[in-house]
Design an enzyme around this catalytic site. Structure first.
Site, PDB file in Angstrom:
ATOM      1  N   GLY A  49       0.297  -1.368   0.268  1.00 39.30           N
ATOM      2  CA  GLY A  49       0.066  -0.527   0.096  1.00 39.30           C
ATOM      3  C   GLY A  49       1.301   1.597   0.069  1.00 39.30           C
ATOM      4  O   GLY A  49       0.384   2.664   0.807  1.00 39.30           O
ATOM      5  N   ALA A  52       3.378   3.357  -5.488  1.00 38.11           N
ATOM      6  CA  ALA A  52       2.499   2.412  -5.804  1.00 38.11           C
ATOM      7  C   ALA A  52       1.638   1.228  -6.793  1.00 38.11           C
ATOM      8  O   ALA A  52       0.222   1.330  -7.022  1.00 38.11           O
ATOM      9  CB  ALA A  52       3.420   1.594  -6.604  1.00 38.11           C
ATOM     10  N   SER A  70       0.568  -4.706   5.012  1.00 37.31           N
ATOM     11  CA  SER A  70       1.049  -4.859   6.316  1.00 37.31           C
ATOM     12  C   SER A  70       1.263  -3.790   7.191  1.00 37.31           C
ATOM     13  O   SER A  70       1.619  -2.428   6.753  1.00 37.31           O
ATOM     14  CB  SER A  70       2.933  -5.348   6.062  1.00 37.31           C
ATOM     15  OG  SER A  70       3.669  -5.308   7.551  1.00 37.31           O
ATOM     16  N   ILE A  81       7.976   3.919   1.728  1.00 36.96           N
ATOM     17  CA  ILE A  81       9.720   4.215   1.721  1.00 36.96           C
ATOM     18  C   ILE A  81       9.566   5.755   1.835  1.00 36.96           C
ATOM     19  O   ILE A  81      10.402   6.591   2.830  1.00 36.96           O
ATOM     20  CB  ILE A  81       9.705   4.181  -0.077  1.00 36.96           C
ATOM     21  CG1 ILE A  81      11.539   4.740   0.429  1.00 36.96           C
ATOM     22  CG2 ILE A  81       9.196   4.879  -0.727  1.00 36.96           C
ATOM     23  CD1 ILE A  81      12.251   3.557  -0.130  1.00 36.96           C
ATOM     24  N   VAL A 135       9.570   8.721   0.532  1.00 35.38           N
ATOM     25  CA  VAL A 135      10.311   9.731   0.014  1.00 35.38           C
ATOM     26  C   VAL A 135       9.358   9.405  -1.763  1.00 35.38           C
ATOM     27  O   VAL A 135       8.526   8.948  -2.088  1.00 35.38           O
ATOM     28  CB  VAL A 135      12.013   9.523  -0.351  1.00 35.38           C
ATOM     29  CG1 VAL A 135      12.273  10.440   0.782  1.00 35.38           C
ATOM     30  CG2 VAL A 135      12.133   7.652  -0.657  1.00 35.38           C
ATOM     31  N   LYS A 175       3.852  21.978 -10.059  1.00 33.08           N
ATOM     32  CA  LYS A 175       5.714  22.031 -10.050  1.00 33.08           C
ATOM     33  C   LYS A 175       5.790  21.879 -11.964  1.00 33.08           C
ATOM     34  O   LYS A 175       5.012  21.413 -12.578  1.00 33.08           O
ATOM     35  CB  LYS A 175       6.452  20.475  -9.929  1.00 33.08           C
ATOM     36  CG  LYS A 175       8.120  20.199 -10.521  1.00 33.08           C
ATOM     37  CD  LYS A 175       8.145  19.003 -10.093  1.00 33.08           C
ATOM     38  CE  LYS A 175       8.830  18.440 -11.065  1.00 33.08           C
ATOM     39  NZ  LYS A 175       9.848  17.007 -10.643  1.00 33.08           N
ATOM     40  N   PRO A 215      12.123  22.231 -18.243  1.00 31.72           N
ATOM     41  CA  PRO A 215      10.946  22.703 -18.465  1.00 31.72           C
ATOM     42  C   PRO A 215      10.193  21.088 -18.149  1.00 31.72           C
ATOM     43  O   PRO A 215      10.490  20.519 -19.109  1.00 31.72           O
ATOM     44  CB  PRO A 215      10.400  23.551 -19.245  1.00 31.72           C
ATOM     45  CG  PRO A 215      12.039  23.192 -20.239  1.00 31.72           C
ATOM     46  CD  PRO A 215      12.751  23.141 -19.920  1.00 31.72           C
ATOM     47  N   VAL A 273       2.494 -10.936   4.560  1.00 41.46           N
ATOM     48  CA  VAL A 273       2.423 -11.624   4.038  1.00 41.46           C
ATOM     49  C   VAL A 273       4.497 -12.651   4.256  1.00 41.46           C
ATOM     50  O   VAL A 273       4.971 -11.689   4.304  1.00 41.46           O
ATOM     51  CB  VAL A 273       2.495 -11.898   1.847  1.00 41.46           C
ATOM     52  CG1 VAL A 273       2.591 -13.565   1.549  1.00 41.46           C
ATOM     53  CG2 VAL A 273       0.800 -11.717   2.377  1.00 41.46           C
ATOM     54  N   LEU A 296       8.729   0.154  -6.913  1.00 46.67           N
ATOM     55  CA  LEU A 296      10.322  -0.275  -6.368  1.00 46.67           C
ATOM     56  C   LEU A 296      10.661  -2.198  -6.450  1.00 46.67           C
ATOM     57  O   LEU A 296      11.731  -2.295  -6.873  1.00 46.67           O
ATOM     58  CB  LEU A 296       9.898   0.309  -4.968  1.00 46.67           C
ATOM     59  CG  LEU A 296      10.140   1.575  -4.701  1.00 46.67           C
ATOM     60  CD1 LEU A 296      10.230   2.111  -3.559  1.00 46.67           C
ATOM     61  CD2 LEU A 296      11.353   2.270  -5.676  1.00 46.67           C
TER      62      LEU A 296
HETATM   63  C1  LIG Z   1      15.629   8.543  -2.497  1.00 51.08           C
HETATM   64  C2  LIG Z   1      15.053   8.151  -3.269  1.00 51.08           C
HETATM   65  C3  LIG Z   1      13.958   9.733  -3.716  1.00 51.08           C
HETATM   66  C4  LIG Z   1      12.488   9.258  -4.576  1.00 51.08           C
HETATM   67  N1  LIG Z   1      11.727  10.366  -5.494  1.00 51.08           N
HETATM   68  C5  LIG Z   1      11.279  10.327  -6.041  1.00 51.08           C
HETATM   69  C6  LIG Z   1      10.393  11.096  -6.689  1.00 51.08           C
HETATM   70  O1  LIG Z   1      11.003  12.709  -6.671  1.00 51.08           O
HETATM   71  N2  LIG Z   1       9.529  10.618  -7.761  1.00 51.08           N
HETATM   72  C7  LIG Z   1       9.100   9.939  -7.887  1.00 51.08           C
HETATM   73  O2  LIG Z   1       7.928   9.648  -8.659  1.00 51.08           O
HETATM   74  N3  LIG Z   1       8.878   9.255  -7.305  1.00 51.08           N
HETATM   75  C8  LIG Z   1      10.518   8.868  -6.381  1.00 51.08           C
HETATM   76  N4  LIG Z   1      11.297   7.917  -5.663  1.00 51.08           N
HETATM   77  C9  LIG Z   1      10.387   6.738  -5.780  1.00 51.08           C
HETATM   78  C10 LIG Z   1       9.406   6.282  -5.004  1.00 51.08           C
HETATM   79  O3  LIG Z   1       9.215   7.026  -3.968  1.00 51.08           O
HETATM   80  C11 LIG Z   1       8.552   5.155  -4.934  1.00 51.08           C
HETATM   81  O4  LIG Z   1       8.544   4.834  -6.613  1.00 51.08           O
HETATM   82  C12 LIG Z   1       7.285   5.265  -4.315  1.00 51.08           C
HETATM   83  O5  LIG Z   1       7.274   5.481  -3.380  1.00 51.08           O
HETATM   84  C13 LIG Z   1       6.185   4.127  -5.184  1.00 51.08           C
HETATM   85  O6  LIG Z   1       6.371   3.452  -3.811  1.00 51.08           O
HETATM   86  P1  LIG Z   1       6.174   1.746  -3.813  1.00 51.08           P
HETATM   87  O7  LIG Z   1       4.814   1.982  -3.848  1.00 51.08           O
HETATM   88  O8  LIG Z   1       6.514   0.926  -5.101  1.00 51.08           O
HETATM   89  O9  LIG Z   1       6.899   1.464  -2.798  1.00 51.08           O
HETATM   90  P2  LIG Z   1       6.786   1.519  -1.019  1.00 51.08           P
HETATM   91  O10 LIG Z   1       6.014   2.576  -0.625  1.00 51.08           O
HETATM   92  O11 LIG Z   1       8.023   1.138  -0.055  1.00 51.08           O
HETATM   93  O12 LIG Z   1       5.335   0.804  -0.387  1.00 51.08           O
HETATM   94  C14 LIG Z   1       5.395  -0.903   0.142  1.00 51.08           C
HETATM   95  C15 LIG Z   1       4.632  -1.435   0.546  1.00 51.08           C
HETATM   96  O13 LIG Z   1       4.413  -2.795   0.685  1.00 51.08           O
HETATM   97  C16 LIG Z   1       3.892  -3.854   1.659  1.00 51.08           C
HETATM   98  N5  LIG Z   1       4.824  -4.612   1.886  1.00 51.08           N
HETATM   99  C17 LIG Z   1       5.937  -5.004   2.013  1.00 51.08           C
HETATM  100  N6  LIG Z   1       6.005  -6.005   2.246  1.00 51.08           N
HETATM  101  C18 LIG Z   1       5.184  -6.852   2.132  1.00 51.08           C
HETATM  102  C19 LIG Z   1       4.329  -8.101   2.785  1.00 51.08           C
HETATM  103  N7  LIG Z   1       5.390  -8.865   2.652  1.00 51.08           N
HETATM  104  N8  LIG Z   1       3.474  -8.406   3.349  1.00 51.08           N
HETATM  105  C20 LIG Z   1       2.756  -7.247   2.994  1.00 51.08           C
HETATM  106  N9  LIG Z   1       2.590  -5.981   2.954  1.00 51.08           N
HETATM  107  C21 LIG Z   1       4.169  -6.043   2.448  1.00 51.08           C
HETATM  108  C22 LIG Z   1       4.114  -2.512   2.572  1.00 51.08           C
HETATM  109  O14 LIG Z   1       3.475  -2.635   4.272  1.00 51.08           O
HETATM  110  C23 LIG Z   1       4.573  -0.730   2.505  1.00 51.08           C
HETATM  111  O15 LIG Z   1       2.659  -0.839   2.253  1.00 51.08           O
HETATM  112  C24 LIG Z   1      12.401   8.360  -4.755  1.00 51.08           C
HETATM  113  C25 LIG Z   1      13.161   7.007  -4.054  1.00 51.08           C
HETATM  114  C26 LIG Z   1      14.121   6.828  -3.147  1.00 51.08           C
HETATM  115  C27 LIG Z   1      14.868   5.639  -2.760  1.00 51.08           C
END
Ligand SMILES: Cc1cc2nc3c(=O)[nH]c(=O)nc-3n(C[C@H](O)[C@H](O)[C@H](O)COP(=O)(O)OP(=O)(O)OC[C@H]3O[C@@H](n4cnc5c(N)ncnc54)[C@H](O)[C@@H]3O)c2cc1C
Length: 506
Positions: A13, A16, A40, A46, A48, A79, A99, A186, A334
């Protein structure tokens, strides 16, 4: 779309997962597809990822969200692009603006292309990108890019936002579209005889079963990489950064509608304006500097040496999976890969992955009929975005640390990028080269031109000659008057944000 009712479980959640949930519910909810997002309660997001590109607006439009619904709630600002500072040591090119191209630029951009092209051929023309774009004028004057109804051109812009708050908002929105939500961690994934995911087991002792699974578990990639064993192809040989240190600082009452990216000794720092704070992060390579020294350098950069504000430290890996959709599982976010955040492209990649997946599934169901085509398309996008980011590093001219020197000399860049750089240096029309390689489908020609021109990849001043009268056909004063005239239509950024707060409160 599907011959019978299907169920989809989205595991994760973060932003993404919630983008996927909203898009799938918008497209398939009415067809009775059963969508559940499982998250979870113990593993955080993450936290950020606060900058976007213009397609985020398209996503919000598609799922039916207005700016007044979400922006004030998510501390969001507008932005219009990114300023890159201190990436180049070439005189006159210490910073430039990338831009988001908007319609008013159609009258001014030909001047940029013309000047830049001839400067590469040795004519002494102003080839710096900034003053040719309306969004630069807006960033400079701190104006919001929202055009009044009588403004005859379309504007193109993205947002900055608090990613946690945006996730909460998208969760509520998905709930209204019928997405079910469940909290569980999970800890085991059971495969069937064909190697598809059969069901998930949770720490709480339950099982979760669906026809199709979306892995949005972040870097851990619990389903696609861990359970299904899809390989991860690292891009660490061309993108050295693997770490970040993050601090919030006090907000600005009238924030600039742009991100600022400042090169430091071992990477670069982002400064993202939100209404409630600035988000700041230093992205660096742990191979060149240790974490404590990086934090100290960043504190000095922000004037926080004496502050007891605690930093957040993060590690990340760059690259992508070899297949984004494998068996009955699609990875988004990610879990499918990450190209470092320099151009804030990650959420755009999420959106593109989900939209293209929906298209493929609409044509072939959840079968593998269009899977290879889909995977190739998404990987191609990752690689093209990677190359644009790699180019930032490859053409830097800093020599203050081995980090920058090694980046500038990196011979491991792709053939595609090498061909493009060669075309630029040989004074060829790079629009042709971008079209030949179909690279303009990812970053348009304007973006490539801004990157190369903005970092001053031109003959040196002593190699330039005045050129004929014809070469000076574009009157920069006139272009400046035109853009300033356009800018008169836009209101101060803080006023626009205040209006959004008022309409949200009403
Ligand atoms: C330093 C940094 C800067 C960034 N800056 C930008 C930016 O400016 N612009 C941009 O577009 N993107 C940026 N990103 C990328 C952006 O943060 C991610 O693409 C975005 O937040 C999506 O993350 P996610 O949902 O894939 O993962 P996460 O936010 O990590 O979410 C993972 C989810 O999975 C769940 N989960 C994990 N394992 C389990 C399990 N076993 N059982 C149940 N649930 C589980 C967790 O509870 C959580 O809800 C940046 C990334 C980094 C590292």
């Amino acid at each position: 779309m599907f011959s019978d009712k299907k169920s989809i479980v989205i595991l994760g959640g973060g932003t993404a997962g919630w983008i996927a949930a909203n898009l799938m519910a918008t497209h398939w909810g009415k067809e009775g597809v059963d969508i559940t997002l499982v998250e979870s309660p113990n593993i955080g997001i993450i936290g950020v990822g606060e900058g976007s590109t213009p397609p985020l607006k398209v996503f919000l439009d598609v799922i039916g969200v207005e700016e007044s619904d979400w922006m004030a709630r998510c501390d969001a600002t507008y932005k219009v692009g990114i300023t890159f500072r201190n990436w180049s040591t070439k005189p006159g090119f210490s910073e430039y603006f990338h831009p988001f191209l908007s319609q008013p630029d159609e009258f001014s951009v030909p001047g940029f292309f013309h000047n830049s092209f001839l400067r590469r051929k040795g004519v002494d023309l102003d080839g710096h990108p900034n003053r040719f774009f309306i969004t630069w004028e807006l960033a400079r004057q701190r104006l919001a890019p929202v055009a009044p109804p009588n403004f005859p051109f379309e504007m193109n812009y993205g947002y900055h936002f608090n990613s946690g708050l945006l996730g909460q908002f998208l969760q509520e929105w998905a709930g209204k579209k019928g997405v079910k939500y469940r909290q569980a961690t999970v800890n085991d994934v059971v495969l069937d005889e064909q190697g598809n995911i059969d069901y998930l087991k949770t720490e709480e002792g339950e099982t979760i079963k669906a026809d199709f699974y979306v892995d949005s578990t972040g870097f851990r990639s619990q389903l696609l990489q861990q359970a299904l064993g899809v390989p991860f192809e690292s891009a660490a040989d061309v993108l050295f950064n693997d770490s970040a240190v993050v601090f919030p600082t006090e907000p600005d009452e009238n924030p600039e509608p742009q991100t600022v990216s400042t090169a430091l000794k071992y990477g670069w720092a982002w400064k993202i304006p939100l209404t409630a704070r600035f988000g700041n992060g230093y992205v660096y390579s742990s191979k060149y500097v240790d974490d404590d020294d990086a934090e100290l350098e960043f504190r000095q950069h922000l004037g926080l040496e004496d502050s007891d504000l605690e930093a957040r430290r993060l590690r990340f890996k760059v690259g992508r999976v070899s297949e984004h959709w494998h068996k009955n599982c699609l990875a988004v976010g990610l879990s499918q890969g990450f190209i470092e955040p320099l151009e804030a492209t990650a959420l755009d990649m999420v959106q593109e992955t989900v939209v293209r997946f929906i298209e493929a599934a609409n044509k072939g169901g959840l079968t593998d009929q269009y899977r290879d085509e889909f995977n190739a398309r998404i990987s191609r996008r990752f690689d093209a975005v990677r190359d644009y980011i790699v180019c930032h590093y490859r053409i830097n001219s800093r020599t203050d640390t081995d980090y920058w020197i090694d980046n500038g000399r990196n011979e491991k860049i792709s053939t595609s990028l090498r061909q493009l750089l060669t075309a630029w240096i040989q004074g060829l029309n790079i629009t042709d080269e971008l079209e030949r390689q179909n690279l303009d489908a990812y970053f348009p020609a304007v973006s490539w031109n801004c990157l190369l021109a903005g970092k001053g990849i031109y003959p040196t001043q002593d190699q330039l000659r005045p050129g004929s009268e014809l070469a000076h056909e574009y009157d920069l004063e006139k272009i400046s008057r035109y853009l300033k005239g356009c800018a008169l239509n836009f209101r101060p950024h803080h006023e626009q944000l205040a209006a959004l707060r008022t309409s949200a409160a009403a």
